[in-house]
Every structure is written in structure tokens, then in C-alpha cells.
Scaffold this motif. Structure first.
Motif, PDB file in Angstrom:
ATOM      1  N   GLU A  17      -5.767 -50.909  10.724  1.00 55.69           N
ATOM      2  CA  GLU A  17      -7.088 -50.689  11.666  1.00 55.69           C
ATOM      3  C   GLU A  17      -7.004 -49.165  11.942  1.00 55.69           C
ATOM      4  O   GLU A  17      -8.223 -48.711  12.073  1.00 55.69           O
ATOM      5  N   SER A  18      -6.044 -48.475  12.075  1.00 53.73           N
ATOM      6  CA  SER A  18      -6.086 -47.088  12.426  1.00 53.73           C
ATOM      7  C   SER A  18      -4.745 -46.539  12.099  1.00 53.73           C
ATOM      8  O   SER A  18      -3.511 -46.962  12.146  1.00 53.73           O
ATOM      9  N   GLU A  30      -9.592 -45.337  27.437  1.00 50.62           N
ATOM     10  CA  GLU A  30      -9.767 -46.233  26.181  1.00 50.62           C
ATOM     11  C   GLU A  30      -9.188 -47.658  26.892  1.00 50.62           C
ATOM     12  O   GLU A  30      -9.818 -48.530  26.411  1.00 50.62           O
ATOM     13  N   GLU A  54     -14.683 -37.655  21.082  1.00 49.46           N
ATOM     14  CA  GLU A  54     -15.239 -37.452  19.716  1.00 49.46           C
ATOM     15  C   GLU A  54     -15.046 -35.943  19.303  1.00 49.46           C
ATOM     16  O   GLU A  54     -15.403 -34.967  20.071  1.00 49.46           O
ATOM     17  N   THR A  89     -16.319 -36.793  11.302  1.00 45.95           N
ATOM     18  CA  THR A  89     -16.649 -38.464  10.806  1.00 45.95           C
ATOM     19  C   THR A  89     -15.350 -39.011  11.045  1.00 45.95           C
ATOM     20  O   THR A  89     -14.558 -39.039  10.316  1.00 45.95           O
ATOM     21  N   ASP A  90     -15.337 -40.383  12.000  1.00 47.84           N
ATOM     22  CA  ASP A  90     -14.261 -41.161  12.186  1.00 47.84           C
ATOM     23  C   ASP A  90     -12.748 -40.574  12.487  1.00 47.84           C
ATOM     24  O   ASP A  90     -11.913 -40.914  12.153  1.00 47.84           O
ATOM     25  N   ARG A  91     -13.107 -39.446  12.930  1.00 50.72           N
ATOM     26  CA  ARG A  91     -12.006 -38.464  13.705  1.00 50.72           C
ATOM     27  C   ARG A  91     -11.913 -38.349  15.019  1.00 50.72           C
ATOM     28  O   ARG A  91     -12.564 -37.258  15.336  1.00 50.72           O
ATOM     29  N   ARG A  92     -11.273 -38.968  15.800  1.00 49.81           N
ATOM     30  CA  ARG A  92     -11.371 -39.028  17.153  1.00 49.81           C
ATOM     31  C   ARG A  92     -10.058 -38.147  17.711  1.00 49.81           C
ATOM     32  O   ARG A  92      -8.839 -38.591  16.847  1.00 49.81           O
ATOM     33  N   SER A 140      -7.176 -38.935  14.595  1.00 49.93           N
ATOM     34  CA  SER A 140      -7.551 -40.024  13.703  1.00 49.93           C
ATOM     35  C   SER A 140      -7.303 -39.626  12.144  1.00 49.93           C
ATOM     36  O   SER A 140      -8.004 -38.483  11.845  1.00 49.93           O
ATOM     37  N   TYR A 147      -7.406 -40.655   7.967  1.00 51.21           N
ATOM     38  CA  TYR A 147      -7.600 -41.678   7.026  1.00 51.21           C
ATOM     39  C   TYR A 147      -6.467 -42.064   6.004  1.00 51.21           C
ATOM     40  O   TYR A 147      -5.435 -41.087   6.185  1.00 51.21           O
ATOM     41  N   THR A 148      -6.216 -43.144   5.646  1.00 49.81           N
ATOM     42  CA  THR A 148      -5.182 -43.356   4.886  1.00 49.81           C
ATOM     43  C   THR A 148      -4.623 -42.360   3.632  1.00 49.81           C
ATOM     44  O   THR A 148      -3.791 -42.208   3.122  1.00 49.81           O
ATOM     45  N   ASP A 192      -4.918 -39.263   3.725  1.00 50.43           N
ATOM     46  CA  ASP A 192      -4.688 -38.194   4.225  1.00 50.43           C
ATOM     47  C   ASP A 192      -3.215 -37.877   4.204  1.00 50.43           C
ATOM     48  O   ASP A 192      -2.558 -36.742   4.540  1.00 50.43           O
TER      49      ASP A 192
END
Length: 212
Positions: free
Chosen positions: A92-93, A136, A172, A176-179, A203, A205-206, A208
Motif C-alpha cells: 500500500e505504501s 493523519e 503535500e 505526484t504521490d510523494r507526501r 513517500s 514508489y516501489t 525507487d
């Protein structure tokens, strides 16, 4: 920070066999981040990307309802990676964390000041280095309680359990998709030593990272 390898000392249980986790990560494996990642993140976060690392220890937290956190702590104790999985290890993350601080707490009064009712941890927002993060966990308008988590950790020398009470904040970054995530954790080891750790994460990506 030599604290992590010395957390428990002689009271630890025997070390079990190495378990292979998501993305093939495991205690004793090597970890390499994409060479372009640091450049990509530059200016959007202060999280540092390390050079090649060996994974010193692996942690595991059962969140219930088929949710698990896998945590991998590197030989350079400033860095660790968390992978959240569901079901049959569906990722998931993935988050790269830098430790910002680790403080041993010597009294209940100090704990209340650092992470209790007298601290800003648990409020809906938290400002760190002039940057505001949103909470969160928890829906209260005011301060909410820290979330209890029990982590089982193994390294080449020992295995042990750490009890956490944690709070997570995020913002944020514009990527993109990096918090960017700010994690506080009050940690208690088997000997009753209490500490407060603060970690800043980003965050991933796999793609990375690669396991060596």
C-alpha cells in the motif's frame, strides 16, 4: 546514533531465522535507492536519501484487519524504511524515514511536556521548522491520544519487542504521490526505558529502491 543496536542488551530473546519481507527486503540484505531520487526530491523535502545501505534489523507490526507494517533499519542508524501491506502482502505504501531526534525520557513530567497533554503532539496540526503538517490519525477537534503499536524486531544479535505510542502528520510536497510525513513515537523497551523518537519521511514508489 548507537542507541538502536543497544536497546535491550542481555534480556533479548534468541534471534529467529531471517524472514524475507515485501520487495525481498530482510535483515542482512543490501538496500540501494535510485540514483536520481535525491535530485528529484531536492527542494521539495529535507528528507535525505542515503547511499547503499545494509539492513541491520527488521521490525513487524500487526495493525489488524490484514494490515501490517514492515520496518527495516539500516546500519546507518539515521535511516529506516517502512512498508505497509494488506492481505497477501499487497503493498500500500513505501516510506523512507530519517531520524530527526531520539530522546530518553526520565520522568512522567518530562513525558507529558514532550508528548503528553502539555505538548502540541496530537493536535490537528503541527509546525516543524516553519512548515505545517496535518494530523493523519484521530478525528478530535483538539488533541487526540497517541496510537498504540507493538513492534517485534530482529537483528543479527537478538530479537525483542518495542511498545510504541505514535502520532503521524503529513503534508503535500507538490510532487505526484510523494507526501512528506512527520512521525512521533513514544517507545518503551522490555526494560522499561522510555524514549521519544521523531522521524521525517517521504513517500516512495516501489521502483525507487532495489534490494541487493
Amino acid at each position: 546514533m548507537g542507541w538502536f543496536k543497544d536497546l535491550l542488551g542481555s534480556h533479548a530473546a534468541p534471534t529467529p531465522a531471517v524472514a524475507i519481507g515485501p520487495l525481498g527486503m530482510a535483515q542482512g540484505k543490501g538496500l540501494r535507492f535510485d540514483s536520481t531520487l535525491a535530485l528529484l526530491l531536492d527542494g521539495s523535502t529535507t528528507v535525505r536519501v542515503p547511499l547503499d545501505q545494509a539492513i541491520w534489523s527488521a521490525g513487524w507490526i500487526d495493525l489488524g484487519q490484514s494490515n501490517k507494517l514492515h520496518r527495516y533499519y539500516t546500519n546507518d542508524e539515521d535511516f529506516w524504511v517502512q512498508i505497509h501491506v494488506t492481505g497477501d502482502d499487497q503493498i500500500e505504501s513505501v516510506i523512507l524515514f530519517n531520524y530527526l531526534s531520539y530522546v530518553t525520557v526520565n520522568s512522567d513530567a518530562e513525558l507529558q511536556r514532550l508528548a503528553g497533554a502539555n505538548s502540541p503532539i496530537g493536535l490537528p496540526t503541527y509546525t516543524h521548522n516553519g512548515i505545517e503538517y496535518a494530523r493523519e490519525w484521530g478525528t478530535e477537534n483538539g488533541q487526540t491520544e497517541l496510537v498504540p503499536l507493538s513492534e517485534r524486531v530482529v537483528n543479527p544479535d537478538e530479537s525483542y519487542t518495542i511498545e510504541h505510542r505514535s502520532m503521524l502528520y503529513a503534508r503535500e510536497t507538490g510532487l505526484t504521490d510523494r507526501r512528506e510525513l512527520l512521525l512521533f513515537s513514544v517507545e518503551e523497551d522490555a526494560e522499561g526505558t522510555i524514549s521519544l523518537s521523531t522521524s521525517l519521511g517521504i513517500s516512495l514508489y516501489t521502483t525507487d529502491l532495489n534490494i541487493l
